[in-house]
Design a protein around this motif. Structure first.
Motif, mmCIF file in Angstrom:
data_model
loop_
_atom_site.group_PDB
_atom_site.id
_atom_site.type_symbol
_atom_site.label_atom_id
_atom_site.label_comp_id
_atom_site.label_asym_id
_atom_site.label_seq_id
_atom_site.Cartn_x
_atom_site.Cartn_y
_atom_site.Cartn_z
ATOM 1 N N PHE A 66 -65.718 14.001 22.995
ATOM 2 C CA PHE A 66 -65.319 13.623 24.260
ATOM 3 C C PHE A 66 -65.157 12.288 24.270
ATOM 4 C CE2 PHE A 66 -67.333 17.473 25.431
ATOM 5 C CZ PHE A 66 -66.469 18.182 26.110
ATOM 6 N N ARG A 67 -64.770 11.398 23.273
ATOM 7 C CA ARG A 67 -64.544 10.073 22.867
ATOM 8 C C ARG A 67 -63.546 9.747 23.690
ATOM 9 N NH1 ARG A 67 -66.079 6.961 18.816
ATOM 10 N NH2 ARG A 67 -68.033 8.051 18.891
ATOM 11 N N ASN A 68 -63.682 8.457 24.657
ATOM 12 C CA ASN A 68 -62.379 8.141 25.834
ATOM 13 C C ASN A 68 -62.042 7.009 25.362
ATOM 14 O OD1 ASN A 68 -62.784 10.822 26.903
ATOM 15 N ND2 ASN A 68 -64.624 10.035 27.732
ATOM 16 N N TYR A 69 -60.874 6.455 25.862
ATOM 17 C CA TYR A 69 -60.250 5.144 25.861
ATOM 18 C C TYR A 69 -59.830 4.404 27.062
ATOM 19 C CZ TYR A 69 -60.526 6.967 20.981
ATOM 20 O OH TYR A 69 -61.169 7.371 19.707
ATOM 21 N N ILE A 70 -59.662 3.204 27.097
ATOM 22 C CA ILE A 70 -59.171 2.486 28.350
ATOM 23 C C ILE A 70 -58.278 1.470 27.531
ATOM 24 C CG2 ILE A 70 -60.950 3.056 29.882
ATOM 25 C CD1 ILE A 70 -62.257 0.178 29.172
ATOM 26 N N ILE A 71 -57.154 0.956 28.734
ATOM 27 C CA ILE A 71 -56.222 0.033 28.261
ATOM 28 C C ILE A 71 -56.914 -1.453 28.264
ATOM 29 C CG2 ILE A 71 -54.163 -0.683 28.793
ATOM 30 C CD1 ILE A 71 -54.102 2.084 28.103
ATOM 31 N N GLN A 91 -54.000 8.880 32.670
ATOM 32 C CA GLN A 91 -55.022 9.818 32.828
ATOM 33 C C GLN A 91 -56.432 8.839 33.271
ATOM 34 O OE1 GLN A 91 -54.931 12.870 32.769
ATOM 35 N NE2 GLN A 91 -52.862 13.331 31.500
ATOM 36 N N TYR A 92 -57.488 9.639 33.676
ATOM 37 C CA TYR A 92 -58.575 8.974 33.906
ATOM 38 C C TYR A 92 -59.255 8.844 32.624
ATOM 39 C CZ TYR A 92 -58.334 9.979 38.941
ATOM 40 O OH TYR A 92 -57.870 10.076 40.240
ATOM 41 N N PRO A 93 -60.285 7.716 32.407
ATOM 42 C CA PRO A 93 -60.797 7.512 31.173
ATOM 43 C C PRO A 93 -61.558 8.798 30.506
ATOM 44 C CG PRO A 93 -61.212 5.634 32.447
ATOM 45 C CD PRO A 93 -60.727 6.663 33.389
ATOM 46 N N LEU A 152 -50.951 1.510 35.742
ATOM 47 C CA LEU A 152 -51.219 0.300 36.207
ATOM 48 C C LEU A 152 -52.261 0.475 37.273
ATOM 49 C CD1 LEU A 152 -47.668 -1.601 35.595
ATOM 50 C CD2 LEU A 152 -49.957 -1.887 34.256
ATOM 51 N N GLU A 153 -51.916 1.263 38.240
ATOM 52 C CA GLU A 153 -52.944 1.528 39.385
ATOM 53 C C GLU A 153 -54.236 1.629 38.802
ATOM 54 O OE1 GLU A 153 -51.144 4.040 42.023
ATOM 55 O OE2 GLU A 153 -49.453 2.510 42.441
ATOM 56 N N ASN A 154 -54.190 2.691 37.784
ATOM 57 C CA ASN A 154 -55.423 3.166 37.297
ATOM 58 C C ASN A 154 -56.277 1.864 36.695
ATOM 59 O OD1 ASN A 154 -55.105 5.490 38.168
ATOM 60 N ND2 ASN A 154 -54.492 6.701 36.213
ATOM 61 N N ILE A 155 -55.564 1.160 36.081
ATOM 62 C CA ILE A 155 -56.143 0.177 35.145
ATOM 63 C C ILE A 155 -56.790 -1.005 36.113
ATOM 64 C CG2 ILE A 155 -55.501 -1.987 33.633
ATOM 65 C CD1 ILE A 155 -53.331 -0.136 32.638
ATOM 66 N N GLN A 156 -56.142 -1.277 37.241
ATOM 67 C CA GLN A 156 -56.939 -2.043 38.294
ATOM 68 C C GLN A 156 -56.985 -3.515 37.843
ATOM 69 O OE1 GLN A 156 -57.585 -1.498 41.375
ATOM 70 N NE2 GLN A 156 -57.104 0.452 41.673
ATOM 71 N N SER A 157 -56.128 -3.935 37.196
ATOM 72 C CA SER A 157 -56.038 -5.427 36.460
ATOM 73 C C SER A 157 -55.696 -6.420 37.128
ATOM 74 C CB SER A 157 -55.732 -5.284 35.047
ATOM 75 O OG SER A 157 -54.388 -4.906 34.824
ATOM 76 N N GLY A 158 -54.980 -6.069 38.282
ATOM 77 C CA GLY A 158 -54.059 -7.155 38.912
ATOM 78 C C GLY A 158 -52.655 -7.401 38.486
#
Length: 737
Positions: A700-705, A652-654, A597-603
Motif C-alpha cells: 500500500f505504498r502511496n505518494y504525494i505531490i 486521488q487521495y494519498p 490542485l485542491e487536494n494538494i492544498q498548497s496555495g
C-alpha cells in the motif's frame, strides 16, 4: 617409567579419538546418524522373521481378496481389521516388489525387507489406492526411476510411517491427497528423498530424518496446501526444502543444515514458512519469482553466503520476527524485488551488511528491526534501490544523542548505497517493544516566498498504537530563537495562514508538534523560508513570469490531448498527447488537474493566473533564459505516461495512490506505473506518503505531490485553460463561416 608414560599417552589419545568421533559436529549432524555412503556396499540386515517371497502384484479389490485368502494374510480389509502383508523379504530384477492398485480396502504392509539389489525395481507402488499403511519396512537399493515408494493416480488417505528408505534412485514419489508421511528415515538415495509431485495437496510430512541424499531433501512441485513440519534434513547435495510452482503450503519447525539452499521458493506464492532453523548451508532462505509469502520466527544462521535472498521479482513477501545471524556475506539481500516488508527481525553479526538492496528494487519497508554488529568496519545496511523506507530500526552503532528523551536518536542513521537513504527515526534501545512510537509529520511548504493566505500542509504523524493525534503549529521569525503559536488542537493536516499579519523577512521557520492521546509528543521543524507581501516589480519577477510562460507554452505545444481511456493508444511522448483537438477530453483533464490542485492544498490556485502571459509569448525569444534542469525535465523526463501518472496521483487521495491501484485506473501495466513513479521521484515531483496502512503492508505504498510537482500542475492548468479557450474560438469561427 618411560614405557608407562608411552602407554598412558596412547590410552589418552585413544580416549580423545573416541570422544571426538562421538561428539564433534553434532550441530551439523544433530542426531549422530551415519555420515557416509560407504556402508551401502553392504547388504541390509537380515532377520529370521523374513520369509522369501516373490513380488506381490494386486489389481483391484477382488484380486486382493483372492490373494489374501491364498496367502493366508490376516484381516478383512476393514478399518478395524485391515489385511496385513508382513514378514517377507522380496527382491527381483525388475518391476515393483509390491504393487497395489485400484482398491479401497484397508491394508498394512509392515516389517518387510524390500531390497532391489540395485536392479531397476520399485519398493512399493500404489496406484489409485486408499487406506493403505506402509509401516516399519526396510526399502532399499531399488534403482528404477522412482525407486523406493511411489503413489500415483490420486492415491489418498494412506500412511507411510517408521520406514528406513535408503540406497534407492529416489526415496519417495508421492502424488495424491490426504496422505501422511511420518517418522521415516530417508537417506543416501540418488535423487530426492521425498517428492510431492504434481497436484498433491493436503499431505502431511512430519518428523522424518532426511540426510545425505544426492538431490533435495523434500521437494514440492505444483502442489498446494501441504504441511511440512518437524523434519530434520542435512547433508543433501541439493536443497533442503524446495517449493516449485506451489501455493498455500505450511513449512514449519524444520531443522536444515549442510545443503545448498536451506529453503528455496521458485515461482511460489502464499506459503507460510515459520519457526525453521536453517544453518551451515550455502544459502539460508531463497526466493525467486515468488510473491505473497509469509516468513516468521525463522532462524538463518552461519550460512556460507546469505541468510535470506529475494531475487527476480519476488514481491509482497513479509518477514516478521526472524533472525539472520553470523552469515558469511549478508543477513538478507533484495534484488529486483518490490513491496516486501521486514518487521521485528534481528540482523546480527553478519560478515557484511545486515540488509543489502541491489538492482531495480523499490518500495520495500523495514521497521522495528534490530541491527547489531553487522559489517563492523562499515555500514550495517546498503540501499541501491529507490523509494525504500527504513523507520524505527535499532542500530547498535547509532544510539545517541536523544536530547528530548523520546526514544529516537536525534540524527538519522545513514545507509550505504546510491539511494542515499536513511532511517529518519533510529531507536535508542532494542526494538523489543514498540508499543508507543510515532513517525514524525513532514511539513510541505508552498514554494517560497510566501505571500498572502497560504495553506500549510503536512503528512500525518503515525502512532504505532493507532492513538488519535492532535497538532500544534508554531512559526519563528528569527531562525528558532522565538516560537509563536499559530494554532492548536488541530486534527486535520492543513492550516490556512495569513502571512500579511507578520513582517516580511527571510529567517522564518515553522514547527509542527504532534501529540497522541497519552501525551507522547514528536516535533518536526521546516526548512528556512521567506515571506514577501510587498514585492517590487523588477527584472527578476519579469524573468520569472517569462520562464513560467515558456514552460506553459511548451506544455501547450506538447499537450492538447490526453488519452485517459483504455480504448485509445497510451501516449509515449508529450507531443503525441497534442495530436487531436478534442475539447471534451481537454476539459476532463482540466477538471482532474483542478481537483488535484485542491487536494494538494498548497496555495497554488490563489496565485496569479498563467493564461494571460501565454498569448504574446514567443518561445524562441526566451530559450536562453530557460533553466536547464526544467528544460531537461520537459524534453526527456516528462513523457506522456509520466504526466498521466502525475495527474492521477494529484487527483486521488494519498491513501489510494499505490502503483497497483493506479495501474488499474490508468489501464497501464503495474511495472510501467512503477517506472513512471520512479521517474517522477527522480525529478522531485513526487515523494512517498507514509500511512498506517503502509507500515503494516508494503503493497500500500502511496505518494504525494511535492511543491515542484504542484508548480508544474499549476502551469499545466493555465495551458489547458488557454487551449480550451482557443479551441472554442476555433469552433466558433468555423460555425460563423
Amino acid at each position: 617409567m618411560n614405557g608407562l608414560r608411552s602407554l598412558l599417552l596412547v590410552f589418552l589419545l585413544l580416549v580423545s579419538f573416541v570422544w571426538i568421533v562421538n561428539h564433534v559436529d553434532q550441530s551439523i549432524n544433530p542426531l549422530n546418524l551415519p555420515a557416509s555412503k560407504s556402508y551401502l556396499l553392504q547388504e541390509p540386515p537380515r532377520n529370521s522373521i523374513y520369509a522369501t517371497h516373490a513380488p506381490i502384484i494386486i489389481q483391484g479389490d477382488e484380486d486382493f481378496i483372492t490373494q489374501a485368502t491364498a496367502e493366508n494374510w490376516p484381516g478383512e480389509g476393514t478399518i478395524v481389521n485391515p489385511i496385513i502383508i508382513e514378514g517377507y523379504t522380496i527382491t527381483a530384477t525388475e518391476g515393483p516388489l509390491i504393487s497395489i492398485s485400484d482398491t479401497i480396502f484397508y491394508f498394512i504392509i509392515r516389517n518387510n525387507l524390500l531390497n532391489g539389489s540395485h536392479a531397476p525395481t520399485e519398493g512399493v507402488h500404489l496406484s489409485s489406492v486408499q487406506h493403505g499403511t506402509i509401516e516399519n519396512n526396510i526399502i532399499c537399493n531399488n534403482a528404477a526411476v522412482d525407486g523406493g515408494i511411489i503413489f500415483e493416480f490420486s492415491s489418498s488417505h494412506n500412511l507411510i510411517i517408521n520406514n528406513s528408505i535408503f540406497g534407492n534412485q529416489m526415496g519417495m514419489n508421492i502424488r495424491g491427497q490426504h496422505n501422511r508421511i511420518i517418522n521415516n528415515s530417508v537417506y543416501e538415495n540418488n535423487e530426492m528423498a521425498i517428492w510431492l509431485n504434481t497436484d498433491t495437496f493436503n499431505t502431511t510430512v512430519v518428523g522424518n530424518i532426511i540426510y545425505n541424499n544426492t538431490g533435495s531433501g523434500i521437494q514440492l512441485e505444483q502442489s498446494h496446501s501441504n504441511l511440512i513440519s518437524k523434519n530434520t534434513i542435512y547433508g543433501s547435495e541439493g536443497n533442503g526444502i524446495d517449493l516449485i510452482y506451489t501455493s498455500g503450503n505450511v513449512i514449519e519447525n524444520n531443522t536444515i543444515s549442510n545443503t545448498v539452499l536451506g529453503i528455496s521458493l521458485w515461482v511460489s506464492s502464499q506459503n507460510n514458512v515459520s519457526s525453521n532453523h536453517v544453518f551451515n548451508n550455502m544459502g539460508g532462505i531463497s526466493l525467486y519469482y515468488s510473491t505473497d509469502n509469509s516468513f516468521w520466527n525463522n532462524t538463518a544462521r552461519e550460512n556460507f553466503n546469505l541468510g535470506v535472498d529475494l531475487e527476480l521479482t519476488s514481491h509482497n513477501n513479509t518477514f516478521t520476527t526472524n533472525k539472520m545471524l553470523k552469515n558469511g556475506i549478508v543477513g538478507a539481500i533484495l534484488f529486483d524485488s518490490d513491496f516486501n516488508t521486514f518487521t521485528e527481525n534481528v540482523f546480527c553479526e553478519n560478515n557484511m551488511e545486515g540488509i543489502r538492496i541491489e538492482g531495480n528494487t523499490h518500495y520495500n519497508i523495514f521497521t522495528f528491526n534490530n541491527f547489531t554488529d553487522n559489517y563492523v568496519s562499515g555500514y550495517q545496511a546498503k540501499d541501491g534501490g529507490l523509494s525504500n523506507i527504513f523507520a524505527f530500526n535499532y542500530w547498535n552503532d547509532w544510539v545517541s544523542p536523544d536530547h528530548n528523551a523520546d526514544g529516537i536518536v536525534d540524527e538519522p542513521y545513514l545507509l550505504k548505497g546510491a539511494a542515499g537513504n536513511q532511517d529518519l527515526h533510529p531507536l535508542v534501545t532494542l526494538a523489543l517493544d514498540h508499543s508507543h512510537l510515532m513517525y514524525k509529520p513532514k511539513l510541505l511548504l508552498p514554494q517560497p516566498p510566501l505571500t498572502g493566505i497560504v495553506t500549510l500542509t503536512w503528512t500525518a504523524a503515525l502512532d504505532s498504537l493507532q492513538h488519535n493525534i492532535t497538532y500544534k503549529i508554531y512559526y519563528s521569525p528569527d531562525q528558532g530563537e522565538e516560537w509563536i503559536l499559530l494554532a492548536s488542537n488541530l486534527t486535520a493536516t492543513h492550516f490556512n495562514w495569513d502571512t500579511t499579519t507578520v513582517a516580511d523577512g527571510s529567517n522564518y521557520l515553522l514547527k509542527i508538534e504532534a501529540k497522541c492521546d497519552e501525551g507522547y509528543v514528536i516535533v518536526e521543524i521546516s526548512r528556512e523560508f521567506r515571506i514577501n507581501n510587498n514585492p517590487v516589480q523588477g527584472n527578476d519577477e519579469l524573468l520569472s513570469q517569462l520562464i513560467i510562460g515558456f514552460i506553459a507554452l511548451l506544455v501547450l505545444v506538447g499537450m492538447s490531448y490526453f488519452l485517459y481511456t483504455s480504448r485509445l493508444k497510451v501516449p509515449t511522448t508529450i507531443i503525441e498527447l497534442f495530436q487531436n483537438d478534442q475539447i471534451d477530453f481537454l476539459k476532463s483533464i482540466y477538471g482532474k488537474v483542478m481537483i488535484g490542485l485542491e487536494n494538494i492544498q498548497s496555495g497554488m490556485i490563489s496565485e496569479p493566473q498563467v493564461t494571460p502571459l501565454l498569448d504574446a509569448v514567443e518561445p524562441t525569444t526566451l530559450i536562453e533564459y530557460f533553466p536547464s534542469d526544467i528544460r531537461g525535465d520537459l524534453t526527456s523526463g516528462l513523457k506522456g505516461r509520466t504526466v498521466l501518472t502525475l495527474i492521477e496521483i494529484a487527483y486521488q487521495y494519498p491513501e489510494e495512490t499505490n502503483p497497483m491501484r493506479l495501474a488499474k485506473t490508468l489501464d497501464i501495466p503495474p511495472t510501467t506505473v512503477s517506472y513512471e513513479i520512479n521517474r517522477l521521484m527522480e525529478l522531485e515531483y513526487l515523494e512517498p506518503f507514509i500511512s498506517p496502512q503502509v507500515l503494516k503492508d508494503g503493497r500500500f505504498r502511496n505518494y504525494i505531490i511535492t511543491p515542484k510537482g504542484a508548480s508544474f500542475l499549476r502551469i499545466l492548468k493555465g495551458a489547458l485553460e488557454l487551449s480550451i479557450r482557443r479551441l472554442r474560438e476555433k469552433d466558433s469561427d468555423q460555425l460563423s463561416s
